[in-house]
Structure formats: structure tokens, C-alpha cells
Scaffold this motif. Sequence first.
Motif, PDB file in Angstrom:
ATOM      1  N   ALA A 178       0.954  -1.303  -0.058  1.00 26.27           N
ATOM      2  CA  ALA A 178       0.019   0.024   0.012  1.00 26.27           C
ATOM      3  C   ALA A 178       0.612   1.301   0.090  1.00 26.27           C
ATOM      4  O   ALA A 178       0.655   2.252  -0.869  1.00 26.27           O
ATOM      5  N   GLU A 179       2.039   1.257   0.743  1.00 23.88           N
ATOM      6  CA  GLU A 179       2.748   2.292   0.882  1.00 23.88           C
ATOM      7  C   GLU A 179       3.588   2.533  -0.608  1.00 23.88           C
ATOM      8  O   GLU A 179       3.693   3.562  -0.862  1.00 23.88           O
ATOM      9  N   GLU A 180       3.791   1.271  -1.233  1.00 24.27           N
ATOM     10  CA  GLU A 180       4.582   1.545  -2.399  1.00 24.27           C
ATOM     11  C   GLU A 180       3.775   2.318  -3.594  1.00 24.27           C
ATOM     12  O   GLU A 180       4.182   2.911  -4.156  1.00 24.27           O
ATOM     13  N   GLN A 181       2.394   1.919  -3.342  1.00 29.26           N
ATOM     14  CA  GLN A 181       1.597   2.620  -4.378  1.00 29.26           C
ATOM     15  C   GLN A 181       1.479   4.121  -4.176  1.00 29.26           C
ATOM     16  O   GLN A 181       1.570   4.837  -5.281  1.00 29.26           O
ATOM     17  N   VAL A 182       1.294   4.621  -2.984  1.00 27.16           N
ATOM     18  CA  VAL A 182       1.576   5.962  -2.709  1.00 27.16           C
ATOM     19  C   VAL A 182       2.945   6.475  -3.160  1.00 27.16           C
ATOM     20  O   VAL A 182       2.697   7.434  -4.040  1.00 27.16           O
ATOM     21  N   ARG A 183       3.898   5.891  -2.771  1.00 28.54           N
ATOM     22  CA  ARG A 183       5.134   6.350  -3.221  1.00 28.54           C
ATOM     23  C   ARG A 183       5.308   6.483  -4.797  1.00 28.54           C
ATOM     24  O   ARG A 183       6.135   7.458  -5.297  1.00 28.54           O
ATOM     25  N   ASN A 184       4.964   5.188  -5.323  1.00 26.99           N
ATOM     26  CA  ASN A 184       5.059   5.199  -6.855  1.00 26.99           C
ATOM     27  C   ASN A 184       4.318   6.332  -7.561  1.00 26.99           C
ATOM     28  O   ASN A 184       4.879   6.899  -8.563  1.00 26.99           O
ATOM     29  N   LYS A 185       3.199   6.710  -6.928  1.00 27.33           N
ATOM     30  CA  LYS A 185       2.319   7.600  -7.736  1.00 27.33           C
ATOM     31  C   LYS A 185       3.029   9.067  -7.516  1.00 27.33           C
ATOM     32  O   LYS A 185       3.320  10.099  -8.488  1.00 27.33           O
ATOM     33  N   ASP A 186       3.550   9.507  -6.054  1.00 28.63           N
ATOM     34  CA  ASP A 186       4.250  10.577  -5.971  1.00 28.63           C
ATOM     35  C   ASP A 186       5.653  10.726  -6.812  1.00 28.63           C
ATOM     36  O   ASP A 186       5.978  11.733  -7.299  1.00 28.63           O
ATOM     37  N   LEU A 187       6.350   9.555  -7.046  1.00 30.12           N
ATOM     38  CA  LEU A 187       7.610   9.363  -7.822  1.00 30.12           C
ATOM     39  C   LEU A 187       7.324   9.735  -9.401  1.00 30.12           C
ATOM     40  O   LEU A 187       7.943  10.535  -9.973  1.00 30.12           O
ATOM     41  N   THR A 188       6.083   9.317  -9.746  1.00 29.94           N
ATOM     42  CA  THR A 188       5.693   9.456 -11.250  1.00 29.94           C
ATOM     43  C   THR A 188       5.188  10.823 -11.473  1.00 29.94           C
ATOM     44  O   THR A 188       5.743  11.447 -12.479  1.00 29.94           O
ATOM     45  N   GLU A 236      -5.908  15.075  -9.973  1.00 28.33           N
ATOM     46  CA  GLU A 236      -6.569  14.733 -11.536  1.00 28.33           C
ATOM     47  C   GLU A 236      -5.166  14.373 -12.403  1.00 28.33           C
ATOM     48  O   GLU A 236      -5.316  13.412 -13.210  1.00 28.33           O
ATOM     49  N   VAL A 237      -4.060  14.835 -12.064  1.00 37.06           N
ATOM     50  CA  VAL A 237      -3.089  14.534 -12.878  1.00 37.06           C
ATOM     51  C   VAL A 237      -2.629  12.842 -12.273  1.00 37.06           C
ATOM     52  O   VAL A 237      -2.095  12.339 -13.247  1.00 37.06           O
ATOM     53  N   LEU A 238      -2.824  12.750 -11.227  1.00 40.49           N
ATOM     54  CA  LEU A 238      -2.325  11.460 -10.680  1.00 40.49           C
ATOM     55  C   LEU A 238      -3.264  10.378 -11.448  1.00 40.49           C
ATOM     56  O   LEU A 238      -2.871   9.198 -11.397  1.00 40.49           O
ATOM     57  N   ASN A 239      -4.440  10.888 -11.571  1.00 38.18           N
ATOM     58  CA  ASN A 239      -5.342   9.755 -12.190  1.00 38.18           C
ATOM     59  C   ASN A 239      -5.012   9.335 -13.475  1.00 38.18           C
ATOM     60  O   ASN A 239      -5.159   8.260 -14.054  1.00 38.18           O
TER      61      ASN A 239
END
Length: 348
Positions: A178-188, A236-239
Motif C-alpha cells: 500500500a505504501e509503495e503505491q502511494v510512493r510510486n504515484k508521488d515519484l511518477t 487529477e494529474v495522478l489519475n
Amino acid sequence: MDRVRTACIVVVALLTGMRASELMEMLVDACVSQDLEFGRTRYRLKTKLIKGQGLGGVWDEWVTVLQAHKAVQLAVELQDPEAPSPYAFGRFTLARRCESLRAWVNGPEGQRLGLAPIPDDPINTQITRRTLAMELAHRPGGLLAAKIHLKRVSVVTTEGYAARPGGARAEFLADVAAEEQVRNKDLTLAAFRDSQKGIMPTGSGARDLIEFFASVDEELQRMEASAPGIRPRDQEVLNLLSKRAKTLHLGIANYCWFIDPSKALCLILAGTPGADKPLAGMCDSVRCPQATHHLSHRPVWADSAENKKIFIGNIRRGQPTEKARLQADLDHDLRVLAEIDAASGTVA
């Protein structure tokens, strides 16, 4: 003085992941350092491992960083000279100490000194230990590293990390995912924002990523055109980025966008093109068509190049093969650095 000692305890707890019992058993001579080659130093803290051990515990050492060493040394220096203790910290209740420290920092005295307010979040050694575990687990091979560093590995994995399905290990892995998904979105999102500023990725997978970011940018422009004066929010960008973010895996010095397993060089080399995860230990990010290098990776490549220069300078004349091999690796690192600098508009 007591507030500074509290800060020292928090620093050591966060950087080492020690339990409260291990911090309390730490003696004033706990700091151990070892000089390595080429001016490097390894820092250790010695204390007793209590949990899971016999009566009185056993002595053990935690490999850590200079900042943790300095925090312990400062705590020792702040002891009352008229009543010195053999322990660096002695008995304490971290939650109570932190409440007092937070009240002072957030109060008039702390504000007068310009100290940043401390958020009103709970803190104890279980929280600091878990925070470090999550940070370690995010890295390649990090789950095993977290187990070892936090003293959860012996001959067999202990403390429930290898427990029955649905036990502590499963819960930990679920939390990491779960933490990795949040982190991956932030890095992307950070990589996308960099591309908007002209700081582009490099590597074999850069073209595909740049094209993807360009398509996202076009979609955002259409959204702005449909609602003049309203800029799309980060969510919206993250989506728009989320699908690509789900494919992101962190390499030591690169991002791996694991979109198509059949194109992953590590899996091709291992003969397992159908695997569902990349093999970070076999990554050759320069040649893999799904790997990219970013400005944030530059320090790793720069350190690698500097270390190779030092090694080459210490090779004897009778070892031409070794020197040639290291020189080829150095040229490889310098080429990556030059590409990162060119793509980011920086000067080496």
C-alpha cells in the motif's frame, strides 16, 4: 537540556529502529567505529538485545550512520556531572518525553527561537521502528534488509515475519504494498513535473516515457481548454499517471517501468520472461528498454564513478586486466552522467 536528550533519543530510535529496551540498555561507550579503506568509516552502536533472549539479554551491535553516533555522544555529554550514569539514556517513556518536547517547541519559547512546529501525531518506539522498516522495505531487497537490521532474522526468520498466512508477515507485506503505491504515484508525478520543466529522463526507456508524459500533457491541456481558468489539480494529474505508476519499480540507480515482462532484460537474462516482477539484482539499466535514469539518480552514478576512479588509481601495474575492466565500468558510469546532465540542462 532534558529536551535535547529527548531529541537525541528520537534521532537514535528513528535511525536505528531499536526497541525501547535496547535504547535503555545502551551504555555510555556504545559508539563503535571502524576505519575502512579509502577514508570510509563504518559506525556501530552497541547495546543489549532483550526481546526473545534469555534473562539479561545478549550484547549486539547495530550498523548505523554518523548522525546516530553524534546523537548518542551528545546525550552522554549532557549527563549531570555530579551524578553520572553508566547508561547513555537510562529509563524513559518516549511518548511522555515527546509530549513535553512538542509542547515546548510549539509554545512561545520554541516559536521565539524559530523552531518548526511539531505535528500533533503520536510517537513511540513501535512507531519509529515501523517507520524505518517501511523505508528499508521500499528498496530492492529491502524486506530482507529490514528483517536483518531490526534483528528479526536468526537461523529461521523470527518475530512472525515468516508466520502463517495472514500473520504478521502478511500484514507487513500488505502495508508495504500500500505504501509503495502511494510512493510510486508521488515519484511518477515528480518525474512528470520535471518533464514539464524540461528536465527529461534518459536511458533506453526514456523515449517511451517521454511520449507518455507528452500524451498526459496534451490531455491536461484539453481539460484546461474545456474549463478555462481552472488548472487540473495534482489528484487529477495522478489519475492520468496512475496506470503507469503501477508499473514502477525502484532500482538502485534507475526507475524500472515494468510494463512488458517479455522486454525486461533482467528476466531475459534469467530465462524467466513470464515473471511478474523484475529482478533488481540483475538489472542493467543502460541496456534495458524499460529503464530510465533521472536527475535524482545522479548522485548514485557520481559516487560510483568516483569510487571506481579511486580503485583504478590503486591498481598495480601487474593487473592490466582488472584495470581495463574497471575502466570500462567507469566509462559506463560517466556516459550515464553525461546523458543525465544533458537531459537536465545541468553542468557536471
